[in-house]
Scaffold this motif. Structure first.
Motif, PDB file in Angstrom:
ATOM      1  N   PRO A  79      22.518 -38.580  36.251  1.00  0.00           N
ATOM      2  CA  PRO A  79      22.237 -38.730  37.678  1.00  0.00           C
ATOM      3  C   PRO A  79      23.470 -38.397  38.512  1.00  0.00           C
ATOM      4  O   PRO A  79      24.588 -38.734  38.119  1.00  0.00           O
ATOM      5  CB  PRO A  79      21.890 -40.214  37.808  1.00  0.00           C
ATOM      6  N   PRO A  80      23.308 -37.744  39.648  1.00  0.00           N
ATOM      7  CA  PRO A  80      24.448 -37.550  40.552  1.00  0.00           C
ATOM      8  C   PRO A  80      24.705 -38.829  41.338  1.00  0.00           C
ATOM      9  O   PRO A  80      23.928 -39.192  42.221  1.00  0.00           O
ATOM     10  CB  PRO A  80      23.962 -36.412  41.466  1.00  0.00           C
ATOM     11  N   VAL A 134      14.802 -40.990  41.937  1.00  0.00           N
ATOM     12  CA  VAL A 134      15.749 -40.558  40.907  1.00  0.00           C
ATOM     13  C   VAL A 134      15.792 -39.037  40.926  1.00  0.00           C
ATOM     14  O   VAL A 134      14.763 -38.379  40.764  1.00  0.00           O
ATOM     15  CB  VAL A 134      15.308 -41.064  39.517  1.00  0.00           C
ATOM     16  N   GLU A 135      16.971 -38.478  41.152  1.00  0.00           N
ATOM     17  CA  GLU A 135      17.142 -37.022  41.205  1.00  0.00           C
ATOM     18  C   GLU A 135      18.181 -36.650  40.151  1.00  0.00           C
ATOM     19  O   GLU A 135      19.373 -36.634  40.430  1.00  0.00           O
ATOM     20  CB  GLU A 135      17.595 -36.583  42.598  1.00  0.00           C
ATOM     21  N   VAL A 191      28.963 -41.841  44.866  1.00  0.00           N
ATOM     22  CA  VAL A 191      29.715 -42.996  45.374  1.00  0.00           C
ATOM     23  C   VAL A 191      30.349 -43.817  44.262  1.00  0.00           C
ATOM     24  O   VAL A 191      31.201 -44.665  44.526  1.00  0.00           O
ATOM     25  CB  VAL A 191      28.818 -43.915  46.230  1.00  0.00           C
ATOM     26  N   ILE A 192      29.960 -43.562  43.011  1.00  0.00           N
ATOM     27  CA  ILE A 192      30.527 -44.313  41.888  1.00  0.00           C
ATOM     28  C   ILE A 192      31.325 -43.401  40.958  1.00  0.00           C
ATOM     29  O   ILE A 192      32.498 -43.636  40.682  1.00  0.00           O
ATOM     30  CB  ILE A 192      29.418 -45.035  41.101  1.00  0.00           C
ATOM     31  N   THR A 193      30.687 -42.349  40.476  1.00  0.00           N
ATOM     32  CA  THR A 193      31.355 -41.457  39.521  1.00  0.00           C
ATOM     33  C   THR A 193      32.060 -40.289  40.198  1.00  0.00           C
ATOM     34  O   THR A 193      32.923 -39.651  39.591  1.00  0.00           O
ATOM     35  CB  THR A 193      30.330 -40.883  38.530  1.00  0.00           C
ATOM     36  N   THR A 209      32.506 -37.028  34.159  1.00  0.00           N
ATOM     37  CA  THR A 209      31.947 -37.866  33.092  1.00  0.00           C
ATOM     38  C   THR A 209      30.422 -37.787  32.993  1.00  0.00           C
ATOM     39  O   THR A 209      29.868 -37.926  31.899  1.00  0.00           O
ATOM     40  CB  THR A 209      32.371 -39.334  33.281  1.00  0.00           C
ATOM     41  N   SER A 210      29.746 -37.555  34.107  1.00  0.00           N
ATOM     42  CA  SER A 210      28.283 -37.485  34.057  1.00  0.00           C
ATOM     43  C   SER A 210      27.819 -36.229  33.325  1.00  0.00           C
ATOM     44  O   SER A 210      26.871 -36.274  32.535  1.00  0.00           O
ATOM     45  CB  SER A 210      27.693 -37.526  35.468  1.00  0.00           C
TER      46      SER A 210
END
Length: 366
Positions: A49-50, A29-30, A53-55, A97-98
């Motif tokens: 989280p970065p 987890v980074e 591939v999703i956000t 959004t993150s």
């Protein structure tokens, strides 16, 4: 309680085993950590989280959005004017959004502290304890069956199985897992956009015909393919959940109106935080669509925020918050208490987080 500073750092937490899906393989987890300091001395924590591939959000993008857009507009604002802060946060930059979620979480932490209550009580207070599933990474059928059996022996009664890599092999994977764990264990599957619509229907019907008793399938097709999602929903008996197809309240509304999915997965990193997640909950209540609360690969700060939301709302009936139990260590002091599948909240104010160890600060840290 006015915002004095927003500090940004990074943490690295190794996973117990590699996390494999149809989209990626991850070994640790980074995450980006946000710490909001107020003039009263109160501190609120957030995390993101970065998950490119999703956000679409990378570490640099999260940091840049906070430093270049969010921070300068929130400094000096009073936590009491919470709606104004949320409007400012959501309008200061498009998407990202993150980054918004990390700040939103820290702000909600401070909101609970300001009014001297655990956040879940301010949001609805439906319950204090929830139970999560655990994720089984995509591997060979034999390895997945073994991992599933180990999870059941640890006390998990709901497994979330990653599929979407070779549909014919996915059927073999599911048969092996069901044979290993029996039929007293709930099994839900997540294709992570790995199938095409007709392929999804064929594969899921095969699973139905094999009597595998799948609780639901999550995101069987590409996120943008809402028509394809609806095609799958209309042509299989297994309930279909929209995940990557739902980022905003507007996305959720479209899917609910079209009946493109039977269920919706809420993740704070997609919605931009709790503020918009609550809007999706309200829509789901109106349309009678049950929700799941999920997470990316996240440590305990942001997952604690998701636990508070899940504990607050009865419309959230399914829990997928196993991120912290997949980690080999926990750098967070306080927050939700994870005991395998059982997650419990304390009566500490806000998120109840006291400190995050091992942060590497990247801006001026007071």
């Amino acid at each position: 309680m006015k915002i004095k500073d927003i500090q940004i750092g990074r943490i690295s937490v190794p996973l117990k085993t590699p996390f494999k899906t149809a989209l990626r393989t991850v070994n640790s987890v980074e995450d980006v950590i946000v710490k909001i300091v107020t003039d009263s001395g109160s501190v609120g924590y957030g995390e993101a989280p970065p998950t490119g591939v999703i956000t679409g959000d990378t570490t640099g993008a999260i940091i840049g959005a906070i430093e270049d857009h969010i921070k300068k507009l929130l400094i000096g604002k009073d936590i009491e004017n919470f709606e104004d802060i949320m409007i400012t946060l959501n309008n200061c930059v498009v998407k990202n959004t993150s980054a918004k979620a990390a700040v939103d979480i820290a702000l909600h932490d401070l909101y609970g502290q300001r009014y001297k209550a655990p956040l879940y009580k301010l949001l609805g207070g439906y319950r204090k304890e929830i139970e999560t599933d655990i994720t089984i990474s995509v591997n060979s059928p034999e390895e997945m069956a073994e991992d599933s059996l180990k999870a059941v022996k640890r006390g998990y009664d709901t497994l979330k199985i990653k599929v979407g890599v070779d549909s014919s092999m996915d059927i073999k994977r599911m048969k092996a897992i069901r044979e290993a764990v029996g039929y007293d264990v709930r099994i839900r599957i997540d294709a992570n956009q790995g199938w095409k619509p007709k392929e999804a229907v064929y594969t899921l019907r095969k699973m139905e015909d094999s009597g595998l008793q799948i609780e639901f399938v999550e995101q069987p097709v590409k996120a943008h393919d809402i028509e394809g999602l609806k095609f799958v929903t209309d042509n299989v008996s297994i309930p279909v959940m929209a995940d990557e197809s739902v980022f905003s309240p507007e996305d959720a509304l479209k899917i609910m109106q079209m009946r493109a999915a039977d269920l919706v997965n809420i993740k704070l990193m997609k919605t931009g935080g709790i503020y918009n997640a609550l809007k999706i909950c309200s829509m789901a209540e109106i349309y009678g669509v049950s929700c799941m609360i999920g997470c990316m690969l996240e440590a305990k700060v942001s997952v604690t925020a998701a636990v508070h939301l899940a504990a607050a709302k009865s419309i959230i009936t399914k829990i997928d918050l196993d991120g912290p139990v997949l980690c080999s260590e926990d750098p967070v002091e306080g927050g939700a208490i994870f005991n395998e599948r059982k997650i419990t909240l304390s009566d500490e104010y806000g998120l109840g987080i006291k400190n995050v160890n091992g942060i590497k600060w990247i801006n001026n840290h007071i």
